[in-house]
Structure formats: structure tokens, C-alpha cells
Design a protein around this motif. Structure first.
Motif, PDB file in Angstrom:
ATOM      1  N   UNK A  46       0.905  -1.085   0.136  1.00  0.00           N
ATOM      2  CA  UNK A  46       0.062  -0.180   0.057  1.00  0.00           C
ATOM      3  C   UNK A  46       0.721   1.248   0.008  1.00  0.00           C
ATOM      4  N   UNK A  47       1.933   1.171   0.876  1.00  0.00           N
ATOM      5  CA  UNK A  47       2.670   2.321   0.868  1.00  0.00           C
ATOM      6  C   UNK A  47       3.530   2.691  -0.355  1.00  0.00           C
ATOM      7  N   UNK A  48       3.898   1.559  -1.176  1.00  0.00           N
ATOM      8  CA  UNK A  48       4.594   1.815  -2.460  1.00  0.00           C
ATOM      9  C   UNK A  48       3.625   2.683  -3.381  1.00  0.00           C
ATOM     10  N   UNK A  49       2.371   2.105  -3.325  1.00  0.00           N
ATOM     11  CA  UNK A  49       1.163   2.523  -4.133  1.00  0.00           C
ATOM     12  C   UNK A  49       1.224   4.197  -3.782  1.00  0.00           C
ATOM     13  N   UNK A  50       0.971   4.266  -2.743  1.00  0.00           N
ATOM     14  CA  UNK A  50       0.975   5.794  -2.306  1.00  0.00           C
ATOM     15  C   UNK A  50       2.128   6.861  -2.405  1.00  0.00           C
ATOM     16  N   UNK A  51       3.360   6.122  -2.445  1.00  0.00           N
ATOM     17  CA  UNK A  51       4.504   6.864  -3.008  1.00  0.00           C
ATOM     18  C   UNK A  51       4.262   7.395  -4.378  1.00  0.00           C
ATOM     19  N   UNK A  52       3.744   6.462  -5.217  1.00  0.00           N
ATOM     20  CA  UNK A  52       3.687   6.786  -6.582  1.00  0.00           C
ATOM     21  C   UNK A  52       2.548   7.934  -6.691  1.00  0.00           C
ATOM     22  N   UNK A  53       1.398   7.868  -5.786  1.00  0.00           N
ATOM     23  CA  UNK A  53       0.480   8.934  -5.786  1.00  0.00           C
ATOM     24  C   UNK A  53       1.081  10.320  -5.422  1.00  0.00           C
ATOM     25  N   UNK A  54       1.550  10.290  -4.440  1.00  0.00           N
ATOM     26  CA  UNK A  54       2.119  11.418  -4.006  1.00  0.00           C
ATOM     27  C   UNK A  54       3.134  12.204  -5.068  1.00  0.00           C
ATOM     28  N   UNK A  55       3.771  11.187  -5.478  1.00  0.00           N
ATOM     29  CA  UNK A  55       4.652  11.741  -6.623  1.00  0.00           C
ATOM     30  C   UNK A  55       3.948  12.451  -7.680  1.00  0.00           C
ATOM     31  N   UNK A  56       2.775  11.779  -8.091  1.00  0.00           N
ATOM     32  CA  UNK A  56       1.910  12.294  -9.113  1.00  0.00           C
ATOM     33  C   UNK A  56       1.266  13.554  -8.622  1.00  0.00           C
ATOM     34  N   UNK A  57       0.705  13.614  -7.450  1.00  0.00           N
ATOM     35  CA  UNK A  57       0.011  14.738  -7.067  1.00  0.00           C
ATOM     36  C   UNK A  57       1.327  15.891  -7.137  1.00  0.00           C
ATOM     37  N   UNK A  58       2.431  15.699  -6.592  1.00  0.00           N
ATOM     38  CA  UNK A  58       3.607  16.462  -6.469  1.00  0.00           C
ATOM     39  C   UNK A  58       3.793  17.079  -7.946  1.00  0.00           C
ATOM     40  N   UNK A  59       4.049  16.311  -8.775  1.00  0.00           N
ATOM     41  CA  UNK A  59       4.037  16.770 -10.149  1.00  0.00           C
ATOM     42  C   UNK A  59       2.857  17.195 -11.010  1.00  0.00           C
ATOM     43  N   UNK A  60       1.749  17.322 -10.401  1.00  0.00           N
ATOM     44  CA  UNK A  60       0.714  18.036 -10.770  1.00  0.00           C
ATOM     45  C   UNK A  60      -0.061  17.234 -12.159  1.00  0.00           C
TER      46      UNK A  60
END
Length: 211
Positions: A46-60
Motif C-alpha cells: 500500500x505504501x508503495x502505491x501511495x508513494x507513486x500517488x504522492x509523486x503524481x500529486x507533486x508533479x501536478x
């Protein structure tokens, strides 16, 4: 980012982490079947998936998901289908004795982590939540990426605590559900709730707010 901002972020974030949802339900179910440590370690997926989502959010890049109806629909259908699959597996799962549980626990950590990853990654609303929630605590007058990194790290740390908390609850339920009939009822209850979560995911609509 000020200390006051962090003091506002942490309790709000933890409330979000502790909110019942498909992944937390999965942690409870896994803990009742395989034990506390197996469920906790599986949460890494789950945390790995969230890392990707946070990166997506940070990149806009989450704006793509917000504006693309086809992409949003595709992701939510795949995510809902996987929840239905898990629900079906839990519904038909046969009660296992303790020796079987220990053997399964050693052999299935990767598969449990993969389940956690797929359930999290298959929920497009999660990306939208990151898009709507994290930016509220970012000072746009300063570089955004380092602030996203700090907020994201705090979110993941608090999410890990939530994983452990739900796994702990599940591990205690495990003792009560050691009787096969109770275990079967619990499995089917969790399966039904995952099915309801899948229906809810299918009913989800795109939102510019991410709610």
C-alpha cells in the motif's frame, strides 16, 4: 512550512489514515487469517502505491486524471473488478487451522503486499485525495517539491501506524475467530464489505475537489 502548519496537518492526516476503507479492511482480514506481522509487512504494498500517488500529486499530473473521463473510468472499473475478485475469494475461502495459517503466512507475504498495492492503486479517488489534501498545507511562495516530500513522508509514517493498528485489531479478532464457523462468517462479512466498496468505487464520479 511552519510548525503551526505541521501541527494542523498531522491530526488531520492521521484521521484520514485511520478512516475505514478497502485497504484497512484488507489489513484486518489478513491479520485474522495470517497474523499481525504478515498483515503489517503486507502494508508495504500500500505504501508503495501511495508513494507513486504522492509523486503524481507533486508533479501536478493528477489533473490528467481529473480531466480525463475515460482514464478515470478505466482505473475505477479495474479497481472495482479487483475488489470484487477479492470479495469472491474471501466469500469462498475455507476456514484454515493454525498450522495452515502459519505456512500460508510464510509463503504469501508477497502476494498479500501485491493485494494491498493493487487495492490502493486501483482507487482513482485516492490520487484525487492527495491532490486536494496535501496542497492545502503547501506554502506556494516556497519550492513545492521539498514540502510535498516532507508531507508525503509524514503521511506514509502515519499510514504505517494505521496499518499496524488495524492489523493489531485483526490479530485479536483472530483468536475469537479461531472457531471455523466464526471464521467463515467473518470472511464472508469482509468479502461483502469489499464488494460494497467495489460498488462504491464504480459509483464514484470525478471531482475537481478530489473529495
Amino acid at each position: 512550512m511552519t510548525t503551526g502548519t505541521l501541527l494542523l496537518f498531522i491530526p488531520a492526516c492521521f484521521a484520514l489514515n485511520m478512516a475505514p476503507g478497502p485497504n484497512n479492511l484488507l489489513s484486518v482480514s489478513n491479520a485474522t487469517r495470517y497474523g499481525f506481522w504478515s498483515a503489517s509487512v503486507a502494508g508495504v504494498g500500500r505504501l508503495i502505491a501511495f508513494v507513486g500517488m504522492i509523486a503524481i500529486a507533486a508533479a501536478g499530473l493528477a489533473t490528467v486524471l481529473q480531466t480525463s473521463e475515460i482514464l478515470f473510468y478505466a482505473v475505477k472499473v479495474v479497481g472495482a473488478a479487483y475488489l470484487f475478485y477479492l470479495a469472491f475469494q474471501l466469500w469462498r475461502a475455507a476456514p484454515a487451522n493454525e498450522s495452515t495459517k502459519r505456512a500460508d503466512s510464510r509463503q504469501s507475504i508477497f502476494s498479500l503486499a501485491r493485494q494491498e498495492f493493487l487495492v490502493a492503486a486501483g482507487n482513482p479517488k485516492a490520487i484525487l485525495i492527495f491532490t486536494a489534501f496535501l496542497p492545502q498545507f503547501v506554502d506556494m511562495s516556497k519550492p513545492a517539491v521539498p514540502q510535498f516530500a516532507v508531507l508525503g513522508a509524514l503521511f506514509l509514517g502515519l499510514e504505517w501506524i494505521a496499518i499496524a493498528a488495524y492489523a493489531y485489531m485483526g490479530s485479536h479478532l483472530r483468536k475469537w475467530f479461531s472457531e471455523p464457523r466464526r471464521q467463515q462468517i467473518f470472511n464472508r462479512t469482509c468479502g461483502s464489505l469489499l464488494g460494497v466498496a467495489g460498488i462504491g468505487l464504480l459509483a464514484a464520479r470525478r471531482s475537481t475537489s478530489g473529495a
